[in-house]
Each structure stands twice: as structure tokens, then as C-alpha cells.
Design an enzyme around this catalytic site. Sequence first.
Site, PDB file in Angstrom:
ATOM      1  N   GLU A  18     -80.065 -78.486  26.050  1.00 29.65           N
ATOM      2  CA  GLU A  18     -81.469 -78.789  25.750  1.00 29.65           C
ATOM      3  C   GLU A  18     -82.201 -77.544  25.275  1.00 29.65           C
ATOM      4  O   GLU A  18     -82.952 -77.565  24.305  1.00 29.65           O
ATOM      5  CB  GLU A  18     -82.169 -79.319  27.013  1.00 29.65           C
TER       6      GLU A  18
ATOM      7  N   CYS B 167     -84.636 -76.449  32.213  1.00 31.43           N
ATOM      8  CA  CYS B 167     -84.877 -77.122  30.926  1.00 31.43           C
ATOM      9  C   CYS B 167     -86.144 -77.968  30.981  1.00 31.43           C
ATOM     10  O   CYS B 167     -86.916 -78.017  30.020  1.00 31.43           O
ATOM     11  CB  CYS B 167     -83.679 -77.974  30.524  1.00 31.43           C
TER      12      CYS B 167
ATOM     13  N   CYS C  38     -78.151 -74.033  28.518  1.00 30.73           N
ATOM     14  CA  CYS C  38     -77.996 -75.488  28.468  1.00 30.73           C
ATOM     15  C   CYS C  38     -78.197 -76.010  27.047  1.00 30.73           C
ATOM     16  O   CYS C  38     -78.887 -75.386  26.224  1.00 30.73           O
ATOM     17  CB  CYS C  38     -79.033 -76.158  29.361  1.00 30.73           C
TER      18      CYS C  38
ATOM     19  N   ASN D  45     -74.323 -76.883  25.191  1.00 22.92           N
ATOM     20  CA  ASN D  45     -74.314 -75.809  26.195  1.00 22.92           C
ATOM     21  C   ASN D  45     -73.298 -74.744  25.802  1.00 22.92           C
ATOM     22  O   ASN D  45     -72.255 -75.031  25.188  1.00 22.92           O
ATOM     23  CB  ASN D  45     -74.103 -76.328  27.621  1.00 22.92           C
ATOM     24  N   ILE D  46     -73.642 -73.504  26.133  1.00 31.68           N
ATOM     25  CA  ILE D  46     -72.836 -72.344  25.746  1.00 31.68           C
ATOM     26  C   ILE D  46     -72.681 -71.465  26.989  1.00 31.68           C
ATOM     27  O   ILE D  46     -73.666 -70.892  27.469  1.00 31.68           O
ATOM     28  CB  ILE D  46     -73.534 -71.548  24.616  1.00 31.68           C
ATOM     29  N   GLU D  47     -71.470 -71.414  27.520  1.00 32.93           N
ATOM     30  CA  GLU D  47     -71.247 -70.684  28.772  1.00 32.93           C
ATOM     31  C   GLU D  47     -70.808 -69.249  28.514  1.00 32.93           C
ATOM     32  O   GLU D  47     -70.591 -68.837  27.369  1.00 32.93           O
ATOM     33  CB  GLU D  47     -70.243 -71.457  29.627  1.00 32.93           C
TER      34      GLU D  47
ATOM     35  N   CYS E 275     -81.682 -80.134  33.661  1.00 33.62           N
ATOM     36  CA  CYS E 275     -81.880 -79.286  34.849  1.00 33.62           C
ATOM     37  C   CYS E 275     -83.356 -78.870  34.940  1.00 33.62           C
ATOM     38  O   CYS E 275     -84.140 -79.046  33.998  1.00 33.62           O
ATOM     39  CB  CYS E 275     -80.970 -78.066  34.789  1.00 33.62           C
TER      40      CYS E 275
HETATM   41  N1  THU Z   1     -75.928 -78.262  31.472  1.00 36.01           N
HETATM   42  C1  THU Z   1     -76.616 -78.561  30.327  1.00 36.01           C
HETATM   43  O1  THU Z   1     -76.310 -78.080  29.241  1.00 36.01           O
HETATM   44  N2  THU Z   1     -77.661 -79.411  30.436  1.00 36.01           N
HETATM   45  C2  THU Z   1     -78.027 -80.058  31.569  1.00 36.01           C
HETATM   46  O2  THU Z   1     -78.981 -80.821  31.542  1.00 36.01           O
HETATM   47  C3  THU Z   1     -77.283 -79.840  32.805  1.00 36.01           C
HETATM   48  C4  THU Z   1     -76.254 -78.776  32.777  1.00 36.01           C
HETATM   49  C5  THU Z   1     -74.752 -77.385  31.354  1.00 36.01           C
HETATM   50  C6  THU Z   1     -74.885 -76.029  31.961  1.00 36.01           C
HETATM   51  C7  THU Z   1     -73.453 -75.682  32.210  1.00 36.01           C
HETATM   52  O3  THU Z   1     -72.877 -75.153  31.010  1.00 36.01           O
HETATM   53  C8  THU Z   1     -72.774 -77.012  32.498  1.00 36.01           C
HETATM   54  O4  THU Z   1     -73.657 -77.991  31.982  1.00 36.01           O
HETATM   55  C9  THU Z   1     -72.521 -77.273  33.967  1.00 36.01           C
HETATM   56  O5  THU Z   1     -73.659 -77.066  34.714  1.00 36.01           O
END
Ligand code: THU
Length: 134
Positions: A56, A94, A54, A43-45, A91
Site C-alpha cells: 500500500e 499503512c 508494504c 511489498n518489498i522486504e 497494517c
Molecule cells: N504487508 C503488506 O504489504 N501489506 C499489508 O497490508 C500487510 C503486510 C507485507 C509486509 C511484509 O512484507 C509481509 O506483508 C508480511 O507482513
Amino acid sequence: MIDNKALMTAAQKARQTAYTPYSHYCVGAALLTKSGKIYTGCNIENAAFTPGNCAERTAIFKAVSEGEREFEAIAIIGGREGETADFCAPCGVCRQVIAEFCGKDFRIILGNENSIKEYTLDKLLPFAFTDKDL
Ligand code: THU
């Protein structure tokens, strides 16, 4: 032959590169193609929040951008920094992106620090909206 454990190991490694200065929740994913290749993602915010991605989708978009369209399974592991006690389920966004490229039997493998469990896409996204609805 790549088994669930090997795929999860790849997801764990990908998780190490998660960029999560806002949530501190780190996720790694490893996507297995039908031809046996693995594409990983984290994941990359983003400071503006909504542009974040996310793990995935990072893995799926990397694979599709390299010309891959046929997928077998994805392994996912996540938790707060330094923690993987709980399972991290994909989520809704995804799940929908997975449904764009994968059939009902596509395997979604979730890991925590001591076990692995496996679902199908159909189990996690029943009654999906797909190209067949258009
Ligand atoms: N996130 C994912 O990368 N995959 C998931 O299946 C659930 C959530 C990430 C998004 C965000 O960067 C962090 O987790 C918190 O929601």
C-alpha cells in the site's frame, strides 16, 4: 470508469512483483486517483527486516512522488505465495499513511480469490490522528 474489479485486477498483477524472500507473504495494491489514474505497488522486504515496505505504501509513495495528492480508492490483495484465500487488511502504519492524504470516505477494497469487500478509511481507522490535531 474503473470499477472495484478492475482495480483489484491491477492489484493482483502488482502482487506478482512482490519481493518477499523472508515472509513469503505477497501483497499487491492498486491506488486510484480522483483523476482516474492507477498507481500500483507490491511489498518489498529487506534482510535487515525493518526497511521493508508494504504494498500500500509503495503505491501511495509512487503516486505522491509523481505529484498526485487526490485519491479515490485502494484495492489490496495478499496471502502466502500462491495463495489468496483470506483477505489482507492494511497494517496500522499503512492506515496512518492513507489518512495523511485521504478523507474519511476513501474506499479500501479488499479481495480474496473469490470475492471483494469494501470499507471506508473511517471504518478501518476511526478517531485518526491527522494534521487537524496539530
Ligand atoms: N504487508 C503488506 O504489504 N501489506 C499489508 O497490508 C500487510 C503486510 C507485507 C509486509 C511484509 O512484507 C509481509 O506483508 C508480511 O507482513
